[in-house]
Scaffold this motif. Structure first.
Motif, PDB file in Angstrom:
ATOM      1  N   GLN A   1       5.102 -11.386  -4.789  1.00 35.65           N
ATOM      2  CA  GLN A   1       4.257 -10.542  -5.635  1.00 35.65           C
ATOM      3  C   GLN A   1       4.684 -10.496  -7.094  1.00 35.65           C
ATOM      4  O   GLN A   1       3.834 -10.502  -8.000  1.00 35.65           O
ATOM      5  CB  GLN A   1       4.217  -9.117  -5.089  1.00 35.65           C
ATOM      6  CG  GLN A   1       3.339  -8.187  -5.913  1.00 35.65           C
ATOM      7  CD  GLN A   1       3.426  -6.750  -5.471  1.00 35.65           C
ATOM      8  OE1 GLN A   1       4.041  -6.433  -4.468  1.00 35.65           O
ATOM      9  NE2 GLN A   1       2.811  -5.867  -6.231  1.00 35.65           N
TER      10      GLN A   1
ATOM     11  N   LYS B   1     -12.113 -14.968 -11.284  1.00 37.08           N
ATOM     12  CA  LYS B   1     -12.486 -14.004 -10.253  1.00 37.08           C
ATOM     13  C   LYS B   1     -13.975 -13.711 -10.304  1.00 37.08           C
ATOM     14  O   LYS B   1     -14.595 -13.747 -11.371  1.00 37.08           O
ATOM     15  CB  LYS B   1     -11.703 -12.696 -10.454  1.00 37.08           C
ATOM     16  CG  LYS B   1     -11.911 -11.661  -9.373  1.00 37.08           C
ATOM     17  CD  LYS B   1     -11.007 -10.450  -9.591  1.00 37.08           C
ATOM     18  CE  LYS B   1     -11.194  -9.433  -8.493  1.00 37.08           C
ATOM     19  NZ  LYS B   1     -10.307  -8.267  -8.644  1.00 37.08           N
TER      20      LYS B   1
ATOM     21  N   ARG C   1      -0.066   4.796  -1.946  1.00 38.41           N
ATOM     22  CA  ARG C   1      -1.453   4.856  -2.425  1.00 38.41           C
ATOM     23  C   ARG C   1      -2.151   6.044  -1.775  1.00 38.41           C
ATOM     24  O   ARG C   1      -2.153   6.183  -0.546  1.00 38.41           O
ATOM     25  CB  ARG C   1      -2.185   3.554  -2.108  1.00 38.41           C
ATOM     26  CG  ARG C   1      -1.632   2.372  -2.887  1.00 38.41           C
ATOM     27  CD  ARG C   1      -2.454   1.114  -2.719  1.00 38.41           C
ATOM     28  NE  ARG C   1      -1.924   0.042  -3.559  1.00 38.41           N
ATOM     29  CZ  ARG C   1      -2.427  -1.187  -3.600  1.00 38.41           C
ATOM     30  NH1 ARG C   1      -3.463  -1.501  -2.846  1.00 38.41           N
ATOM     31  NH2 ARG C   1      -1.894  -2.099  -4.392  1.00 38.41           N
TER      32      ARG C   1
ATOM     33  N   ASN D   1       0.800  -1.232   0.000  1.00 33.43           N
ATOM     34  CA  ASN D   1       0.000   0.000   0.000  1.00 33.43           C
ATOM     35  C   ASN D   1       0.832   1.280   0.000  1.00 33.43           C
ATOM     36  O   ASN D   1       0.262   2.379   0.047  1.00 33.43           O
ATOM     37  CB  ASN D   1      -0.937   0.010   1.207  1.00 33.43           C
ATOM     38  CG  ASN D   1      -2.022  -1.043   1.087  1.00 33.43           C
ATOM     39  OD1 ASN D   1      -2.530  -1.297   0.000  1.00 33.43           O
ATOM     40  ND2 ASN D   1      -2.372  -1.664   2.205  1.00 33.43           N
TER      41      ASN D   1
ATOM     42  N   GLY E   1       2.135  -9.932 -10.399  1.00 30.77           N
ATOM     43  CA  GLY E   1       1.870  -8.603 -10.924  1.00 30.77           C
ATOM     44  C   GLY E   1       1.410  -7.665  -9.823  1.00 30.77           C
ATOM     45  O   GLY E   1       1.317  -8.037  -8.652  1.00 30.77           O
ATOM     46  N   ASP E   2       1.107  -6.433 -10.214  1.00 35.46           N
ATOM     47  CA  ASP E   2       0.820  -5.399  -9.225  1.00 35.46           C
ATOM     48  C   ASP E   2      -0.609  -5.410  -8.709  1.00 35.46           C
ATOM     49  O   ASP E   2      -0.892  -4.896  -7.631  1.00 35.46           O
ATOM     50  CB  ASP E   2       1.107  -4.015  -9.821  1.00 35.46           C
ATOM     51  CG  ASP E   2       2.586  -3.816 -10.106  1.00 35.46           C
ATOM     52  OD1 ASP E   2       3.402  -4.433  -9.402  1.00 35.46           O
ATOM     53  OD2 ASP E   2       2.921  -3.059 -11.035  1.00 35.46           O
ATOM     54  N   ASP E   3      -1.533  -5.955  -9.464  1.00 27.07           N
ATOM     55  CA  ASP E   3      -2.950  -5.886  -9.100  1.00 27.07           C
ATOM     56  C   ASP E   3      -3.323  -7.041  -8.188  1.00 27.07           C
ATOM     57  O   ASP E   3      -4.151  -7.890  -8.520  1.00 27.07           O
ATOM     58  CB  ASP E   3      -3.812  -5.888 -10.361  1.00 27.07           C
ATOM     59  CG  ASP E   3      -5.273  -5.606 -10.052  1.00 27.07           C
ATOM     60  OD1 ASP E   3      -5.549  -5.002  -9.004  1.00 27.07           O
ATOM     61  OD2 ASP E   3      -6.136  -5.998 -10.862  1.00 27.07           O
ATOM     62  N   VAL E   4      -2.686  -7.089  -7.022  1.00 32.33           N
ATOM     63  CA  VAL E   4      -2.902  -8.199  -6.095  1.00 32.33           C
ATOM     64  C   VAL E   4      -2.997  -7.668  -4.674  1.00 32.33           C
ATOM     65  O   VAL E   4      -2.697  -6.513  -4.386  1.00 32.33           O
ATOM     66  CB  VAL E   4      -1.765  -9.238  -6.166  1.00 32.33           C
ATOM     67  CG1 VAL E   4      -1.657  -9.826  -7.553  1.00 32.33           C
ATOM     68  CG2 VAL E   4      -0.442  -8.637  -5.727  1.00 32.33           C
TER      69      VAL E   4
ATOM     70  N   GLU F   1      -6.496 -16.038 -14.855  1.00 29.87           N
ATOM     71  CA  GLU F   1      -7.293 -15.400 -13.816  1.00 29.87           C
ATOM     72  C   GLU F   1      -8.680 -16.027 -13.737  1.00 29.87           C
ATOM     73  O   GLU F   1      -9.277 -16.388 -14.748  1.00 29.87           O
ATOM     74  CB  GLU F   1      -7.434 -13.901 -14.109  1.00 29.87           C
ATOM     75  CG  GLU F   1      -8.182 -13.121 -13.039  1.00 29.87           C
ATOM     76  CD  GLU F   1      -8.178 -11.623 -13.294  1.00 29.87           C
ATOM     77  OE1 GLU F   1      -8.656 -10.868 -12.443  1.00 29.87           O
ATOM     78  OE2 GLU F   1      -7.688 -11.222 -14.373  1.00 29.87           O
TER      79      GLU F   1
END
Length: 201
Positions: free
Chosen positions: A137, A190, A48, A45, A141-144, A188
């Protein structure tokens, strides 16, 4: 035997559920090489705009439990990480002990390591935390968020579970994750969370 690396931040309730699923239900019934490892919501975080910097949160800083978990790992290896994650989860998530520092102290008492409390405010652990976090991570990737699961080197965010699956349901979920990990074209799966979270089961 599948190699399974579970990356968790001890303060995350979804990571706690996944930890319990794998350690309580799957590991006793499946032949697997399970390693409990650390990632950090404090690292995730950083920067952010909608998130209060952890260094401004005092005793509730997300850095503190993961620093202690790292120190426990340095002393006792993976077993030390696992013992701390379980003890902290039982106190913080199951018993709902607040403030967070009280849960931290109780957990350290449970594992017989009260002296590690000083590590909560020792930033010299942060470099090791960042390295471990990156190991979890970067393949995703970053969207986790957390947890992150690696199965034989294939990484996923999740599974995000609202309760601990039990019995055959728990094993079916794990077997499905292994099958997906073996498909080189899978990326993915979800859906939006519509229910609550059950930390008591």
């Amino acid at each position: 035997m599948p190699r399974v690396d579970l990356f968790v931040d001890p303060v995350c309730p979804f990571a706690w559920i996944t930890f319990r699923w794998l350690t309580e239900e799957v590991s006793p019934a499946r032949d697997l090489d399970l390693r409990v490892r650390l990632m950090s919501l404090a690292v995730l975080n950083e920067g952010r705009p909608d998130h209060t910097p952890e260094h401004e949160k005092g005793d509730d800083s997300g850095w503190r439990p993961v620093r202690v978990a790292t120190a426990s790992g340095r002393e006792r290896g993976e077993a030390g990480v696992r013992a701390f994650v379980r003890a902290f989860g039982e106190r913080f998530h199951q018993e709902r002990i607040r403030p967070r520092d009280a849960a931290l102290r109780a957990a350290l008492g449970d594992i017989g390591a009260p002296g590690l409390h000083a590590c909560a405010d020792d930033p010299t652990h942060d470099g090791a935390i960042r390295i471990e976090h990156a190991a979890g991570q970067e393949p995703v990737g970053d969207d986790v968020g957390t947890p992150v699961l690696h199965v034989d080197g294939v990484a996923f965010f999740g599974p995000v579970l609202g309760a601990v699956p039990r019995g055959q349901e728990a094993l079916d979920a794990f077997d499905g994750a292994v099958l997906l990990a073996r498909n080189p074209m899978f990326y993915e799966l979800k859906r939006t969370r519509t229910g609550g979270i059950d930390l008591t089961s």
